[in-house]
Design an enzyme around this catalytic site. Structure first.
Site, mmCIF file in Angstrom:
data_model
loop_
_atom_site.group_PDB
_atom_site.id
_atom_site.type_symbol
_atom_site.label_atom_id
_atom_site.label_comp_id
_atom_site.label_asym_id
_atom_site.label_seq_id
_atom_site.Cartn_x
_atom_site.Cartn_y
_atom_site.Cartn_z
ATOM 1 N N TYR B 318 0.805 6.146 -3.542
ATOM 2 C CA TYR B 318 0.128 6.782 -2.411
ATOM 3 C C TYR B 318 0.970 6.623 -1.147
ATOM 4 C CZ TYR B 318 -3.845 8.507 0.300
ATOM 5 O OH TYR B 318 -4.671 9.268 1.086
ATOM 6 N N TYR B 369 -1.182 16.803 1.103
ATOM 7 C CA TYR B 369 -2.093 15.688 1.375
ATOM 8 C C TYR B 369 -3.458 16.057 0.822
ATOM 9 C CZ TYR B 369 -4.763 12.298 4.223
ATOM 10 O OH TYR B 369 -5.583 11.295 4.662
#
Lengths: 149, 415
Positions: B318, B369
């Site tokens: 991440y 995103y």
């Protein structure tokens, strides 16, 4: 602790404190220009922000212990992105490790805040700081910090 | 036969810069991604009986299920982890549902139209008081009652200007720099590595935009030490992942000429007293302040999976901020604490020649995103040999969710 209690660093458009029953006493002390921390009267564990329960002994009785307003710089960032579009950039968000000496507090406690009246080159982790107060109204003052010269 | 959970299909809508998708609603985009994912699996919407998502989803499963005409919703679930921390945990919940027989086919999804709603990076604008110093009589700031625990926690730090993720995650990374000598150039190398991967990815928002270390180092500062290219993008789009039992997965994989991808182990959690991580908590234990806060969780993941960091062939880490990638690499044991900078310098993250090809589709910094759910899609693709940056004979993939806040992670293995 300011010589000039009317000194301002941030605009009125900054977000207001949002409180509940457990964090209100800390902000009420701030309005009196007293920097405090929530101390468990059972085990002296000290925490910020205020909570309904001690995370060490699970006690629920607390005192807001007044601290001496001194501390050291734990970490920092210079914010270059406008927040309210009215503040001076960059501004500095910091974490201060507060000095609890002279109190029954068992552990040092850290506070998120701002360093004011400083240039970026002056920042160094571990440097001593002291509190200054920015008064927004009779009911709201916000603690900021300055490097001790 | 085993009910062990597998990933059998993935799908996404077009990804765009935030605010570009204005003619479709967020839930319509979710449908698109869900239909593409079940089609990819060789299933149909009629096979779905579970939906799982994670924090702050506006597109509740009950409405998605009703609109799609899912025959019977047997599992609808949302993870209590903030923002991107819960992506892998949502997959974990889907896996628990199929493994315990509560559902057969669970779809994990995320849909974001930030232009139609609010940019996550601009949440501050809701809290800023109107009037300001320009007004003739600026309104005095007043106490406001916090209506949720999250607002209470944020309400304690917002008066100091703590609103954005960039500032929140810059604080622990600054301490990492202080303790270990990590630099902004290390961060730049992470951003450049992921951008190169995205340049090969047709789906990536940054497909056609190259990035050099010089450009990174010259980009404007957002929250020191994070520059523009250290911060993830904000995007519109949707993606989805289909989870089902081993029994079904074997047949579906065979039909697609894929190796079945097993969800070997999953973890979620937070260290003691962590709350919303460095966003709201200045009192994270000193030992873990300058980390991603995911080391304990990572250790549990290796223990549960029977695998080690050395077994990982490809990783999807991440990347809301470059610094969080570096600290997670240390948390998950790919290098020692404090040696993340050297690990980056070795070129480890590069698809070409790296020891740990990471974010092979470009991640949140350069693909899109999607709160990290796209990392899960890429995890499955990287084991199916369907990535834009395929890693030869990749068998084990680690996928992580947002660090610096309560987090989650999964290990996938091609069988």
């Amino acid at each position: 602790m300011n010589a000039d209690s009317n000194q301002r660093w941030f605009p009125n458009s900054m977000p207001a404190p949002m409180v509940d029953h457990h964090t209100l006493p800390w902000w009420e002390a701030c309005a009196q220009h007293k920097l405090t921390a929530q101390r468990c009267t059972n085990c002296n564990h000290t925490q910020l922000p205020g909570s309904p329960i001690c995370s060490e002994c699970r006690g629920t009785d607390f005192e807001m212990t007044e601290l001496n307003g001194k501390g050291t710089l734990y970490t920092y960032t210079a914010v270059h992105q406008p927040l309210t579009y009215e503040e001076k950039l960059p501004f500095f968000i910091v974490v201060i490790e507060l000095d609890v000496s002279g109190t029954p507090c068992k552990n040092p406690v850290r506070l998120m805040s701002n360093i004011v009246d400083a240039e970026e080159e002056e920042f160094e982790i571990g440097k001593p700081v002291e509190v200054v107060w920015e008064t927004f109204s009779e009911f709201v003052s916000v603690p900021r910090f300055k490097f001790v010269k | 036969m085993s009910r062990k959970a597998h990933i059998v299909g993935v799908g996404e809508s077009q990804y765009t810069k935030w605010g570009k998708i204005v003619d479709e609603t967020e839930h319509a985009l979710a449908h698109k991604a869900i239909i593409k994912a079940v089609t990819d699996a060789g299933l149909t919407v009629d096979d779905i009986d579970g939906l799982a998502s994670f924090a702050e989803d506006r597109n509740e499963a009950i409405f998605i299920a009703a609109e799609l005409g899912i025959p019977e919703l047997r599992f609808g679930n949302m993870v209590w982890m903030p923002g991107g921390g819960g992506g892998c945990a949502a997959v974990s919940n889907a896996a628990m549902a199929v493994e315990t027989g509560q559902a057969e086919v669970v779809v994990v999804y995320r849909s974001l139209c930030q232009g139609q709603f609010m940019r996550f990076g601009h949440a501050a604008e809701l809290m800023v008081n109107e009037g300001g110093d320009e007004a003739a009589e600026p309104p005095p700031i007043t106490f406001q009652q916090a209506t949720t625990l999250m607002l209470g926690a944020m309400g304690h730090v917002m008066p100091f200007g703590m609103i954005t993720g960039a500032a929140a995650f810059a604080l622990p990374f600054r301490r990492h720099m202080h303790k270990y000598g990590t630099t902004g150039e290390h961060l730049g190398k992470i951003a450049v590595a992921f951008r190169k991967h995205a340049n090969r990815n047709e789906r990536a928002v940054m497909k056609d935009k190259e990035l050099t270390l010089e450009q990174h180092q010259a980009s404007r500062m957002i929250a020191d030490p994070f520059r523009l290219f250290d911060c993830c993008m904000e995007n519109d789009g949707a993606c989805a992942v289909v989870v089902t039992t081993e029994e079904r997965a074997k047949d579906l994989a065979k039909a697609k000429d894929r190796r079945p991808v097993e969800i070997v182990a999953t973890v979620q959690g937070a260290p003691k007293g962590y709350s919303f991580g460095s966003f709201t908590n200045a009192n994270i234990d000193d030992d873990i302040y300058a980390t991603g806060g995911t080391e304990q969780m990572a250790n549990r993941l290796w223990e549960k999976s029977g695998l080690k960091p050395e077994d990982v062939d490809v990783a999807q880490i991440y990347d809301h901020f470059t610094g969080s990638v570096l600290m997670q690499l240390e948390d998950f044991g790919f290098c020692k604490r404090g040696e993340g900078g050297d690990f980056i310098d070795s070129g480890a993250l590069d698809w070409e020649g790296g020891s740990l090809p990471t974010n092979t589709s470009g991640g949140s910094l350069s693909e899109a995103y999607m709160h990290g759910l796209n990392h899960v899609l890429e995890g499955a693709r990287s084991l199916w040999g369907e990535s834009c940056c395929p890693v030869d004979n990749a068998e084990v993939c680690l996928v992580t969710s947002a660090a610096g806040v309560p987090s989650s992670a999964i290990v996938l293995q091609a069988k």
